[in-house]
Design an enzyme around this catalytic site. Sequence first.
Site, PDB file in Angstrom:
ATOM      1  CD  GLN A  37      36.362  39.766  44.639  1.00 14.21           C
ATOM      2  OE1 GLN A  37      35.345  40.218  45.164  1.00 14.21           O
ATOM      3  NE2 GLN A  37      37.059  40.449  43.754  1.00 14.21           N
ATOM      4  CB  SER A  75      43.152  38.404  49.601  1.00 14.61           C
ATOM      5  OG  SER A  75      43.507  38.343  48.241  1.00 14.61           O
ATOM      6  NE  ARG A 108      44.785  36.236  45.150  1.00 20.61           N
ATOM      7  CZ  ARG A 108      45.886  36.859  45.547  1.00 20.61           C
ATOM      8  NH1 ARG A 108      46.649  37.477  44.673  1.00 20.61           N
ATOM      9  NH2 ARG A 108      46.215  36.866  46.823  1.00 20.61           N
ATOM     10  CG  ASP A 129      42.173  35.375  47.842  1.00 22.31           C
ATOM     11  OD1 ASP A 129      43.104  34.679  48.292  1.00 22.31           O
ATOM     12  OD2 ASP A 129      42.338  36.219  46.936  1.00 22.31           O
ATOM     13  CE1 TYR A 156      47.222  36.316  41.278  1.00 20.72           C
ATOM     14  CE2 TYR A 156      46.526  35.081  39.337  1.00 20.72           C
ATOM     15  CZ  TYR A 156      46.300  35.521  40.635  1.00 20.72           C
ATOM     16  OH  TYR A 156      45.150  35.161  41.270  1.00 20.72           O
TER      17      TYR A 156
END
Length: 400
Positions: free
Chosen positions: A126, A132, A121, A129, A229
């Site tokens: 992005q 996500s 990430r 991903d 995280y």
Amino acid sequence: MRIAVLSDAPSETRVAAVPETVKKYAGLGADVVVQAGAGVAAGVPDSEFEAAGATIAPDAASTARNADIVLKVRRPDAAELRACKPGALVIAIMDPHGNEDALRVAADAGVAAFAMELMPRITRAQVMDVLSSQANLAGYRAVIDAAAEYGRALPMMMTAAGTVPAARIFVMGAGVAGLQAIATARRLGAVVTATDVRPAAKEQVESLGAKFVAVEDEEFKQAETAGGYAKEMSAEYRRKQAELVASHIAKQDIVVTTALIPGRPAPKLVSAEMIAAMRPGSVLVDLAVERGGNVDGAKADELVTTPNGVKIVGYSNVSRLAATASSLYARNLYAFVETLVDKAAKSLAVKWDDELVKATLLTRDGAVVHPLFGATARPEAAPAAASPAEAPSTEDAVTL
């Protein structure tokens, strides 16, 4: 270049390419072959793939034959891997945690297997991903499922016959799925609260108009890694948080759980005692159900009704939004594949030392090369270079 798009099991309704990305692959100089029927469940018939420039093949073996890149939603099975030529790049959601035998099969097939869910990430990744893109849809669908099962209106309504109170929705886990669940519940007019072990989540939750619920002690303030995280909390913190959550859940109409620690069973967040304290007609939606579930008694792809009338929803969310989920997943795949191609020469040019490649590459040259999954080489093949990388982690529990 030849790119193959394989279909998945009947229970997996998504597809790894859509006409939009087929055209883009052609722009990279690739011939795209799609297995017959691969996109039907996602609303993409073979004719649309053909119109975009793809060739349709009758089965997995003929689709994968001589392909340089093989794309799939879920990890290919042994027969599909045997159909791939040695050295082919096989890219999918591989689910490597706890599936070392499957990794060994991929290694023995001689393919370079990439796990899209291990994508780091970072800013440049992005657009790749998959966690996500798919979690966002799962969070949305969780609230829609809850509303369908709840049997009452979600927003407050002022009527001549009296006032209908707003439903109270509690979201456990404020990652991508959780935040989308919060936003969707708010758009539908519910009163929303949420919890997460990461301090940074409080501001995100409140920015969406929900109230944050957590034991905010010193451990909570340190409960986040440098990568943003969630850390695993101590037993004492979990006890205090459980007490707070238990009293809060008893007042809720709908609870959505999204908590998952990669490589481990899903943490139990909602106990049978908590469920027993909920009112009849209340709904729990467990997005971690395929990893054991956050909710006691949740069952994968089932709706369970408890003796006190509480409904526990364990559906696979993303696969029931197949068209949208496929479109986003296909774009994730294309963005990654694009980095593996020399656009000028219109041929594969994998940079094996690239951070995206090292983070996602599981097998190469007959060996399991990813350091997180017991990298081992066959006697006749040395492992490809791979430097240790931080394990991708997500607080979202999504049926990928």
